[in-house]
Design a protein around this motif. Sequence first.
Motif, PDB file in Angstrom:
ATOM      1  N   ALA A 279     -28.763   9.636   9.217  1.00  0.00           N
ATOM      2  CA  ALA A 279     -29.123  10.892   8.556  1.00  0.00           C
ATOM      3  C   ALA A 279     -27.887  11.730   8.251  1.00  0.00           C
ATOM      4  CB  ALA A 279     -30.095  11.681   9.431  1.00  0.00           C
ATOM      5  N   ALA A 280     -26.902  11.674   9.154  1.00  0.00           N
ATOM      6  CA  ALA A 280     -25.691  12.475   8.948  1.00  0.00           C
ATOM      7  C   ALA A 280     -24.718  11.777   7.997  1.00  0.00           C
ATOM      8  CB  ALA A 280     -25.018  12.742  10.286  1.00  0.00           C
ATOM      9  N   GLY A 281     -25.088  10.568   7.597  1.00  0.00           N
ATOM     10  CA  GLY A 281     -24.200   9.821   6.702  1.00  0.00           C
ATOM     11  C   GLY A 281     -22.942   9.313   7.382  1.00  0.00           C
ATOM     12  N   VAL A 282     -22.990   9.245   8.705  1.00  0.00           N
ATOM     13  CA  VAL A 282     -21.813   8.791   9.453  1.00  0.00           C
ATOM     14  C   VAL A 282     -21.833   7.265   9.615  1.00  0.00           C
ATOM     15  CG1 VAL A 282     -20.698   8.914  11.732  1.00  0.00           C
ATOM     16  CG2 VAL A 282     -21.508  11.007  10.623  1.00  0.00           C
ATOM     17  N   ALA A 283     -23.054   6.671   9.616  1.00  0.00           N
ATOM     18  CA  ALA A 283     -23.164   5.217   9.732  1.00  0.00           C
ATOM     19  C   ALA A 283     -23.792   4.661   8.470  1.00  0.00           C
ATOM     20  CB  ALA A 283     -24.014   4.858  10.935  1.00  0.00           C
ATOM     21  N   SER A 284     -23.593   3.372   8.263  1.00  0.00           N
ATOM     22  CA  SER A 284     -24.206   2.745   7.093  1.00  0.00           C
ATOM     23  C   SER A 284     -24.590   1.317   7.441  1.00  0.00           C
ATOM     24  CB  SER A 284     -23.222   2.763   5.936  1.00  0.00           C
ATOM     25  OG  SER A 284     -22.042   2.102   6.350  1.00  0.00           O
ATOM     26  N   GLU A 285     -25.371   0.713   6.563  1.00  0.00           N
ATOM     27  CA  GLU A 285     -25.776  -0.650   6.811  1.00  0.00           C
ATOM     28  C   GLU A 285     -24.744  -1.594   6.238  1.00  0.00           C
ATOM     29  OE1 GLU A 285     -29.786  -2.059   5.449  1.00  0.00           O
ATOM     30  OE2 GLU A 285     -28.590  -3.912   5.562  1.00  0.00           O
ATOM     31  N   SER A 286     -24.416  -2.627   6.991  1.00  0.00           N
ATOM     32  CA  SER A 286     -23.485  -3.612   6.469  1.00  0.00           C
ATOM     33  C   SER A 286     -23.959  -4.965   6.949  1.00  0.00           C
ATOM     34  CB  SER A 286     -22.074  -3.303   6.987  1.00  0.00           C
ATOM     35  OG  SER A 286     -21.270  -4.450   6.877  1.00  0.00           O
ATOM     36  N   GLY A 296      -8.202   4.946   9.686  1.00  0.00           N
ATOM     37  CA  GLY A 296      -6.972   4.451  10.304  1.00  0.00           C
ATOM     38  C   GLY A 296      -7.181   3.319  11.291  1.00  0.00           C
ATOM     39  N   VAL A 297      -8.430   3.004  11.627  1.00  0.00           N
ATOM     40  CA  VAL A 297      -8.649   1.889  12.564  1.00  0.00           C
ATOM     41  C   VAL A 297      -8.882   0.613  11.751  1.00  0.00           C
ATOM     42  CG1 VAL A 297     -10.081   0.966  14.412  1.00  0.00           C
ATOM     43  CG2 VAL A 297      -9.592   3.411  14.318  1.00  0.00           C
ATOM     44  N   THR A 298      -7.855  -0.213  11.743  1.00  0.00           N
ATOM     45  CA  THR A 298      -7.914  -1.434  10.942  1.00  0.00           C
ATOM     46  C   THR A 298      -7.469  -2.619  11.775  1.00  0.00           C
ATOM     47  OG1 THR A 298      -5.671  -0.957  10.205  1.00  0.00           O
ATOM     48  CG2 THR A 298      -7.445  -0.309   8.718  1.00  0.00           C
ATOM     49  N   ASN A 299      -7.835  -3.815  11.346  1.00  0.00           N
ATOM     50  CA  ASN A 299      -7.371  -5.026  12.018  1.00  0.00           C
ATOM     51  C   ASN A 299      -5.983  -5.390  11.466  1.00  0.00           C
ATOM     52  OD1 ASN A 299      -7.700  -6.341   9.567  1.00  0.00           O
ATOM     53  ND2 ASN A 299      -9.634  -7.306  10.144  1.00  0.00           N
ATOM     54  N   PRO A 306     -15.202  -2.231  12.106  1.00  0.00           N
ATOM     55  CA  PRO A 306     -16.459  -1.496  12.287  1.00  0.00           C
ATOM     56  C   PRO A 306     -16.776  -1.252  13.760  1.00  0.00           C
ATOM     57  CG  PRO A 306     -16.931  -3.813  11.898  1.00  0.00           C
ATOM     58  CD  PRO A 306     -15.424  -3.679  11.877  1.00  0.00           C
ATOM     59  N   LEU A 307     -17.447  -0.136  14.035  1.00  0.00           N
ATOM     60  CA  LEU A 307     -18.032   0.082  15.354  1.00  0.00           C
ATOM     61  C   LEU A 307     -19.510  -0.266  15.163  1.00  0.00           C
ATOM     62  CD1 LEU A 307     -17.582   1.298  18.265  1.00  0.00           C
ATOM     63  CD2 LEU A 307     -18.532   3.403  17.344  1.00  0.00           C
ATOM     64  N   ILE A 308     -19.956  -1.305  15.864  1.00  0.00           N
ATOM     65  CA  ILE A 308     -21.328  -1.767  15.647  1.00  0.00           C
ATOM     66  C   ILE A 308     -22.295  -0.987  16.532  1.00  0.00           C
ATOM     67  CG2 ILE A 308     -22.880  -3.771  15.746  1.00  0.00           C
ATOM     68  CD1 ILE A 308     -20.352  -5.470  15.169  1.00  0.00           C
ATOM     69  N   PHE A 350     -13.271   3.571  22.669  1.00  0.00           N
ATOM     70  CA  PHE A 350     -13.447   5.004  22.925  1.00  0.00           C
ATOM     71  C   PHE A 350     -12.930   5.860  21.781  1.00  0.00           C
ATOM     72  CE2 PHE A 350     -13.996   3.389  27.263  1.00  0.00           C
ATOM     73  CZ  PHE A 350     -15.256   3.929  27.497  1.00  0.00           C
ATOM     74  N   LYS A 351     -11.850   5.419  21.180  1.00  0.00           N
ATOM     75  CA  LYS A 351     -11.326   6.181  20.042  1.00  0.00           C
ATOM     76  C   LYS A 351     -12.415   6.307  18.972  1.00  0.00           C
ATOM     77  CE  LYS A 351      -7.777   6.158  16.572  1.00  0.00           C
ATOM     78  NZ  LYS A 351      -6.432   5.938  16.182  1.00  0.00           N
ATOM     79  N   MET A 352     -13.086   5.183  18.716  1.00  0.00           N
ATOM     80  CA  MET A 352     -14.108   5.189  17.673  1.00  0.00           C
ATOM     81  C   MET A 352     -15.355   5.954  18.104  1.00  0.00           C
ATOM     82  SD  MET A 352     -13.528   1.333  16.192  1.00  0.00           S
ATOM     83  CE  MET A 352     -14.321   1.546  14.614  1.00  0.00           C
ATOM     84  N   VAL A 353     -15.767   5.778  19.361  1.00  0.00           N
ATOM     85  CA  VAL A 353     -16.946   6.501  19.846  1.00  0.00           C
ATOM     86  C   VAL A 353     -16.714   8.015  19.767  1.00  0.00           C
ATOM     87  CG1 VAL A 353     -18.297   7.041  21.929  1.00  0.00           C
ATOM     88  CG2 VAL A 353     -17.878   4.653  21.295  1.00  0.00           C
TER      89      VAL A 353
END
Length: 587
Positions: A279-286, A296-299, A306-308, A350-353
């Motif tokens: 609802a907040a547009g923070v997550a999406s379906e992939s 900035g969090v990349t492999n 992604p944070l699943i 934790f950075k992502m959470v």
Amino acid sequence: MTVVAIQDQVEAAVKAALTRALPSELAGSDPVVRRSDRADFQANGTLAVAKKAGRPPRAIADEVVGHLDTEVGITAEVSGPGFLNITVPGNVVWSAVAARLADTRLGVATPRAGERVVVDYSAPNVAKEMHVGHLRSSVIGDALVRILGHLGADVTRQNHIGDWGTQFGMLIQYLDEHPEVSWKGQGAETMSALDALYKDARVAFDADPAFADRSRSRVVALQAGDDATVAVWRDLVAESEKAFDVIYSRLGVLLDDGDFDGESRYNDALPGIVEGLLAAGVASESDGAIVTFTDGVTNPDGDPVPLIVRKKDGGFGYAATDLATMRLRVDEYKADRILYVVDARQALHFKMVFDVARRVGWLPETVHAQHVPFGTVLGTDGRPFKTRSGKTVRLADLLDDAEGAVRAVLQAREHNFTGAELDAVVHAAGTAAIKYADLSNTRTKDYVFDVDQMVATTGNTGVYLQYAHARVRSILRRAGEQTEAATAVGGRLDTSLPLHPAERTLALTLDGFDAILHDVADTLEPHRLCGYLYDLASAFTKFYDACPVIKADDPSVRANRLALSDLTGRTLAAGLGLLGIEAPERM
Ligand code: ARG
């Protein structure tokens, strides 16, 4: 009663003198007062401030010295390009010793009163042996809980055990098909029995697709609340918790039954987490999964990681649970600060959470969430610590080893302990050896687990500090002082006596106790307290070598030295206590 540390008194006096030497817009500048080898303290803030005032630092320093003369007898001398070397009069030093002795808190204030802190630590997994990473989390987390609490914070301990997940389908199914397997009622051995069961079930799962399918149906049954399945799950959790509690009490950490806050507690909240994020547009379906990304969090290839939050199969991930716990900690516990004492390898998680929680509004700016990472425990071969056959090393075995090593050390010396006394000391010292080794290493660094080094009676070890404390207590016993209240000892102190340099160093080291605790609470680095206690024990040894205590000719000198010894003993015991380490009266 509030005790003002000598260092704070000096800082205030120098600040006042400096203010008088400066133009008004620079009033209140920090004189940067630190302990020094050349005098009691050094102030070198004069340099920066002189630059700002556009004046030669030595001229400013000279003026400060002039103004200081009129203050409480603190004397200073200009040195080098314009530092101040500061010496404190003996009566100020002795009075500080008396004041700390008169205070049951040894002069430690409660600057964190009113602050609510949640500490997430230990967090082993149900049906799995606790490993050394859980040892680190338990020991470090516990020291932080004690220190923050002692400084007045309102601390909530949360043991976020891994008590949920698809592995339970496999375990329960395996138990169902193998009624001969015994794991219950194994007492302290429960975890080993469960760990073995886990491994056998995993082998069956990987080798037999039909069993794997039955296990998956079992997960569905568990999630749907099937009575028989849930009953076995409850048993697994309850028995594991009992086994964890045995370890906690043996280790002497504060965690108990009331602190369990397992992942399963959040099951019902997880769908809402996903909805909220969408609802907040923070997550999406992939690709069927619900994910979020952090800038900035990349492999290594530069692709965003992604944070699943919800997996493709509809199951929720570890991240979803952590977001749910975050909401509880912020909304219900009203935390000002949330600490996660977890392995450094989970830093990205934790950075992502934290990032996601901030963006969706579940972690307001006023709440400080912090991952408190720690390094890996290595074997003497420099590789992650495992048994010879590559298995997880059991905590109980580590404690047994350390106690065995301590017993050998103690038995090699002359002592007059009864069997029970010896057992108690062996337990205290064995636990101290392990905990202190963990705490005294820089938290974020890896360290080598070396039992012989840990139980050494010299050097920066827990056992050495316990000896140092017991030695002080023995001196006081011999002087017939052990039954005297600290206040009485402090009250007999003659503040007009001159100070021997070794007395001065010891007293000034004692003066730094509250400052070091505040420092640990800010940096969350218990090794700083370890280093302080080691310095204190060393300062005491130098004092005791240079200054006769019981045999001092002059009764006032003897009284002052006994007071210094008493304060040293109390500070060592309090400091060790804040690290979760016992300080036996005799060793
Ligand atoms: N059970 C996890 C593990 O063994 C640690 C959990 C740490 N706490 C958290 N909130 N994620 O790795």
